[in-house]
Design a protein around this motif. Structure first.
Motif, PDB file in Angstrom:
ATOM      1  N   LYS A  96     -17.317 -47.977  -1.941  1.00  0.00           N
ATOM      2  CA  LYS A  96     -16.652 -49.096  -2.616  1.00  0.00           C
ATOM      3  C   LYS A  96     -17.566 -49.720  -3.667  1.00  0.00           C
ATOM      4  O   LYS A  96     -17.113 -50.148  -4.731  1.00  0.00           O
ATOM      5  N   ALA A  97     -18.866 -49.759  -3.377  1.00  0.00           N
ATOM      6  CA  ALA A  97     -19.818 -50.283  -4.359  1.00  0.00           C
ATOM      7  C   ALA A  97     -19.863 -49.391  -5.588  1.00  0.00           C
ATOM      8  O   ALA A  97     -19.961 -49.876  -6.716  1.00  0.00           O
ATOM      9  N   SER A  98     -19.783 -48.082  -5.390  1.00  0.00           N
ATOM     10  CA  SER A  98     -19.816 -47.159  -6.529  1.00  0.00           C
ATOM     11  C   SER A  98     -18.599 -47.358  -7.419  1.00  0.00           C
ATOM     12  O   SER A  98     -18.698 -47.298  -8.649  1.00  0.00           O
ATOM     13  N   THR A  99     -17.441 -47.622  -6.811  1.00  0.00           N
ATOM     14  CA  THR A  99     -16.232 -47.892  -7.592  1.00  0.00           C
ATOM     15  C   THR A  99     -16.373 -49.178  -8.384  1.00  0.00           C
ATOM     16  O   THR A  99     -16.020 -49.252  -9.563  1.00  0.00           O
ATOM     17  N   GLU A 100     -16.902 -50.208  -7.743  1.00  0.00           N
ATOM     18  CA  GLU A 100     -17.083 -51.513  -8.391  1.00  0.00           C
ATOM     19  C   GLU A 100     -18.035 -51.422  -9.580  1.00  0.00           C
ATOM     20  O   GLU A 100     -17.799 -52.031 -10.634  1.00  0.00           O
ATOM     21  N   LEU A 101     -19.102 -50.620  -9.429  1.00  0.00           N
ATOM     22  CA  LEU A 101     -20.147 -50.565 -10.444  1.00  0.00           C
ATOM     23  C   LEU A 101     -19.958 -49.420 -11.434  1.00  0.00           C
ATOM     24  O   LEU A 101     -20.739 -49.286 -12.379  1.00  0.00           O
ATOM     25  N   CYS A 102     -18.933 -48.587 -11.192  1.00  0.00           N
ATOM     26  CA  CYS A 102     -18.650 -47.448 -12.076  1.00  0.00           C
ATOM     27  C   CYS A 102     -19.830 -46.473 -12.128  1.00  0.00           C
ATOM     28  O   CYS A 102     -20.216 -45.976 -13.199  1.00  0.00           O
ATOM     29  N   ILE A 103     -20.429 -46.209 -10.967  1.00  0.00           N
ATOM     30  CA  ILE A 103     -21.475 -45.206 -10.841  1.00  0.00           C
ATOM     31  C   ILE A 103     -21.140 -44.332  -9.642  1.00  0.00           C
ATOM     32  O   ILE A 103     -20.193 -44.606  -8.896  1.00  0.00           O
ATOM     33  N   THR A 104     -21.900 -43.262  -9.436  1.00  0.00           N
ATOM     34  CA  THR A 104     -21.624 -42.382  -8.306  1.00  0.00           C
ATOM     35  C   THR A 104     -22.138 -43.001  -7.002  1.00  0.00           C
ATOM     36  O   THR A 104     -23.029 -43.858  -7.009  1.00  0.00           O
ATOM     37  N   GLN A 105     -21.576 -42.537  -5.887  1.00  0.00           N
ATOM     38  CA  GLN A 105     -22.036 -43.003  -4.584  1.00  0.00           C
ATOM     39  C   GLN A 105     -23.496 -42.620  -4.376  1.00  0.00           C
ATOM     40  O   GLN A 105     -24.271 -43.366  -3.774  1.00  0.00           O
ATOM     41  N   SER A 106     -23.879 -41.450  -4.896  1.00  0.00           N
ATOM     42  CA  SER A 106     -25.268 -41.005  -4.783  1.00  0.00           C
ATOM     43  C   SER A 106     -26.209 -41.961  -5.510  1.00  0.00           C
ATOM     44  O   SER A 106     -27.305 -42.263  -5.024  1.00  0.00           O
ATOM     45  N   ALA A 107     -25.773 -42.451  -6.675  1.00  0.00           N
ATOM     46  CA  ALA A 107     -26.608 -43.396  -7.436  1.00  0.00           C
ATOM     47  C   ALA A 107     -26.797 -44.700  -6.671  1.00  0.00           C
ATOM     48  O   ALA A 107     -27.888 -45.285  -6.677  1.00  0.00           O
ATOM     49  N   VAL A 108     -25.726 -45.170  -5.990  1.00  0.00           N
ATOM     50  CA  VAL A 108     -25.844 -46.377  -5.162  1.00  0.00           C
ATOM     51  C   VAL A 108     -26.887 -46.156  -4.076  1.00  0.00           C
ATOM     52  O   VAL A 108     -27.788 -46.980  -3.871  1.00  0.00           O
ATOM     53  N   SER A 109     -26.781 -45.025  -3.395  1.00  0.00           N
ATOM     54  CA  SER A 109     -27.708 -44.713  -2.309  1.00  0.00           C
ATOM     55  C   SER A 109     -29.150 -44.628  -2.804  1.00  0.00           C
ATOM     56  O   SER A 109     -30.081 -45.147  -2.172  1.00  0.00           O
ATOM     57  N   GLN A 110     -29.354 -44.001  -3.956  1.00  0.00           N
ATOM     58  CA  GLN A 110     -30.698 -43.855  -4.516  1.00  0.00           C
ATOM     59  C   GLN A 110     -31.292 -45.204  -4.909  1.00  0.00           C
ATOM     60  O   GLN A 110     -32.488 -45.451  -4.711  1.00  0.00           O
ATOM     61  N   ARG A 111     -30.463 -46.091  -5.462  1.00  0.00           N
ATOM     62  CA  ARG A 111     -30.964 -47.410  -5.852  1.00  0.00           C
ATOM     63  C   ARG A 111     -31.387 -48.229  -4.628  1.00  0.00           C
ATOM     64  O   ARG A 111     -32.420 -48.904  -4.643  1.00  0.00           O
ATOM     65  N   ILE A 112     -30.567 -48.165  -3.578  1.00  0.00           N
ATOM     66  CA  ILE A 112     -30.906 -48.893  -2.350  1.00  0.00           C
ATOM     67  C   ILE A 112     -32.188 -48.328  -1.741  1.00  0.00           C
ATOM     68  O   ILE A 112     -33.071 -49.077  -1.301  1.00  0.00           O
ATOM     69  N   LYS A 113     -32.296 -47.009  -1.747  1.00  0.00           N
ATOM     70  CA  LYS A 113     -33.494 -46.358  -1.198  1.00  0.00           C
ATOM     71  C   LYS A 113     -34.734 -46.772  -1.989  1.00  0.00           C
ATOM     72  O   LYS A 113     -35.799 -47.028  -1.409  1.00  0.00           O
ATOM     73  N   PHE A 114     -34.603 -46.847  -3.311  1.00  0.00           N
ATOM     74  CA  PHE A 114     -35.728 -47.268  -4.149  1.00  0.00           C
ATOM     75  C   PHE A 114     -36.187 -48.670  -3.763  1.00  0.00           C
ATOM     76  O   PHE A 114     -37.398 -48.938  -3.636  1.00  0.00           O
ATOM     77  N   LEU A 115     -35.234 -49.583  -3.590  1.00  0.00           N
ATOM     78  CA  LEU A 115     -35.578 -50.957  -3.224  1.00  0.00           C
ATOM     79  C   LEU A 115     -36.265 -51.008  -1.859  1.00  0.00           C
ATOM     80  O   LEU A 115     -37.253 -51.734  -1.669  1.00  0.00           O
ATOM     81  N   GLU A 116     -35.746 -50.250  -0.914  1.00  0.00           N
ATOM     82  CA  GLU A 116     -36.325 -50.260   0.434  1.00  0.00           C
ATOM     83  C   GLU A 116     -37.737 -49.701   0.423  1.00  0.00           C
ATOM     84  O   GLU A 116     -38.622 -50.209   1.131  1.00  0.00           O
ATOM     85  N   GLU A 117     -37.974 -48.665  -0.368  1.00  0.00           N
ATOM     86  CA  GLU A 117     -39.319 -48.102  -0.468  1.00  0.00           C
ATOM     87  C   GLU A 117     -40.254 -49.066  -1.189  1.00  0.00           C
ATOM     88  O   GLU A 117     -41.428 -49.213  -0.816  1.00  0.00           O
ATOM     89  N   ARG A 118     -39.738 -49.756  -2.196  1.00  0.00           N
ATOM     90  CA  ARG A 118     -40.569 -50.700  -2.956  1.00  0.00           C
ATOM     91  C   ARG A 118     -40.979 -51.892  -2.098  1.00  0.00           C
ATOM     92  O   ARG A 118     -42.120 -52.345  -2.136  1.00  0.00           O
ATOM     93  N   TYR A 119     -40.032 -52.417  -1.305  1.00  0.00           N
ATOM     94  CA  TYR A 119     -40.314 -53.596  -0.497  1.00  0.00           C
ATOM     95  C   TYR A 119     -40.836 -53.252   0.897  1.00  0.00           C
ATOM     96  O   TYR A 119     -41.287 -54.138   1.634  1.00  0.00           O
ATOM     97  N   GLY A 120     -40.766 -51.989   1.265  1.00  0.00           N
ATOM     98  CA  GLY A 120     -41.351 -51.552   2.522  1.00  0.00           C
ATOM     99  C   GLY A 120     -40.570 -51.942   3.763  1.00  0.00           C
ATOM    100  O   GLY A 120     -41.152 -52.031   4.855  1.00  0.00           O
ATOM    101  N   CYS A 121     -39.279 -52.195   3.620  1.00  0.00           N
ATOM    102  CA  CYS A 121     -38.476 -52.524   4.800  1.00  0.00           C
ATOM    103  C   CYS A 121     -37.015 -52.163   4.560  1.00  0.00           C
ATOM    104  O   CYS A 121     -36.571 -52.038   3.411  1.00  0.00           O
ATOM    105  N   GLU A 122     -36.285 -52.000   5.645  1.00  0.00           N
ATOM    106  CA  GLU A 122     -34.863 -51.663   5.562  1.00  0.00           C
ATOM    107  C   GLU A 122     -34.069 -52.895   5.155  1.00  0.00           C
ATOM    108  O   GLU A 122     -34.222 -53.963   5.735  1.00  0.00           O
ATOM    109  N   LEU A 123     -33.205 -52.729   4.141  1.00  0.00           N
ATOM    110  CA  LEU A 123     -32.435 -53.856   3.628  1.00  0.00           C
ATOM    111  C   LEU A 123     -30.982 -53.831   4.094  1.00  0.00           C
ATOM    112  O   LEU A 123     -30.333 -54.871   4.132  1.00  0.00           O
ATOM    113  N   LEU A 124     -30.483 -52.646   4.421  1.00  0.00           N
ATOM    114  CA  LEU A 124     -29.101 -52.503   4.889  1.00  0.00           C
ATOM    115  C   LEU A 124     -29.075 -51.753   6.205  1.00  0.00           C
ATOM    116  O   LEU A 124     -29.759 -50.731   6.372  1.00  0.00           O
ATOM    117  N   ASP A 125     -28.280 -52.249   7.117  1.00  0.00           N
ATOM    118  CA  ASP A 125     -28.047 -51.566   8.396  1.00  0.00           C
ATOM    119  C   ASP A 125     -26.862 -50.627   8.202  1.00  0.00           C
ATOM    120  O   ASP A 125     -25.736 -51.065   7.979  1.00  0.00           O
TER     121      ASP A 125
END
Length: 302
Positions: free
Chosen positions: A20-49
């Motif tokens: 649903k986020a990919s539809t809202e942002l007009c990007i692929t689901q894979s891109a959403v996942s990669q962006r979240i993963k980048f943030l989690e790696e940058r901040y060193g903790c899990e942001l989404l359950d």
């Protein structure tokens, strides 16, 4: 870091789903996942359950989202202030697809003839709810929205446009009587429908529900997200569709398409221009609204 990554986290949390986020942002689901993963790696903790059926913010994610919302607001204010130094203004517009297909080219041509050298213009098509959300979050300055009753536009400056008329359309080859059609005759056909969230589909569902039936009662249903493809398919005899007459006026006049109304149906929806209040006195916004008015005045004259 791209602030869009932070916005992706916010939207994913709001929607509870990467798809649903990919539809809202007009990007692929894979891109959403990669962006979240980048943030989690940058901040060193899990942001989404991600363990449940709906993704949810972790405690760390809640803190990041709170800070991210403040950062995005600062970025928007910064963009507004920087325009004073560039000598150019920007105007961002969102409209629903039927208006965008039928009227936006003429409106933009009128507007750019006057302002091409002074305004950077961007626009996109979206659903009514997404347009309202984008206006509220200052992603857009203007929203031109075709909608059913009940959409809350109270926080914006509003200009009402003539109502939009929707009818069923078919190829003459299908032999469906016009202009009045029995709902049972229509249900025997393949329905070319819009995706969920589009106001034309909401209005159709509302009408059918009032008659004790639903979209699933048609012979079959095909979902198209392209209005031009929808019209071409109907012209070829591939089914019927419930669309704005503004999209097919030429074909109806030439009788290459037939229009059908159903007794008891509501065939009209609202058209509204909603403007962010911070932009309501902007001269370029006023210019754009005048171009919209001119387009509709010419339509009425014809």
């Amino acid at each position: 870091m791209e602030t869009m990554y932070l916005k992706t986290l916010i939207v994913a949390a709001e929607k509870g789903s990467f798809s649903k986020a990919s539809t809202e942002l007009c990007i692929t689901q894979s891109a959403v996942s990669q962006r979240i993963k980048f943030l989690e790696e940058r901040y060193g903790c899990e942001l989404l359950d991600r363990t449940g059926p709906v993704v949810m913010l972790t405690p760390a994610g809640e803190m990041v989202v709170k800070k991210a919302q403040a950062m995005l607001e600062i970025e928007k204010s910064l963009q507004d202030e920087l325009q004073k130094f560039t000598g150019r203004q920007s105007l961002s517009i969102c409209c629903t697809p039927s208006f965008g297909t039928a009227f936006l080219p003429g409106v933009l041509n009128c507007f750019m003839q006057k302002n091409a050298d002074t305004v950077d213009l961007k626009f996109m098509f979206s659903t009514p709810e997404q347009a309202v959300k984008g206006l509220a979050e200052r992603d857009f300055d203007i929203g031109i929205i075709e909608h059913c009753d009940g959409l809350d536009l109270s926080e914006f400056h509003k200009v009402d446009l003539p109502k939009d008329e929707l009818v069923f359309i078919s190829s003459p080859s299908l032999g469906i009587p016009s202009p009045i059609a029995d709902i049972e005759q229509l249900k025997a056909q393949r329905l070319i429908a819009r995706k969920d969230g589009c106001s034309s589909k909401k209005l159709l569902r509302h009408n059918l529900s009032a008659m004790g039936c639903d979209i699933e009662d048609f012979r079959s249903t095909v979902i198209y997200d392209d209005l031009r493809l929808t019209v071409e398919t109907v012209l070829a005899g591939g089914g019927i569709s419930f669309v704005s007459t503004s999209l097919v006026r030429k074909q109806l006049d030439e009788q290459t398409l037939r229009e059908h109304r159903v007794e008891g149906f509501c065939h009209n929806r609202y058209r509204t221009v909603a403007v962010s209040r911070r932009k309501s006195n902007d001269p370029f916004v006023k210019d754009f609204l005048m171009c919209v008015k001119t387009e509709f005045d010419e339509l009425c004259m014809n």
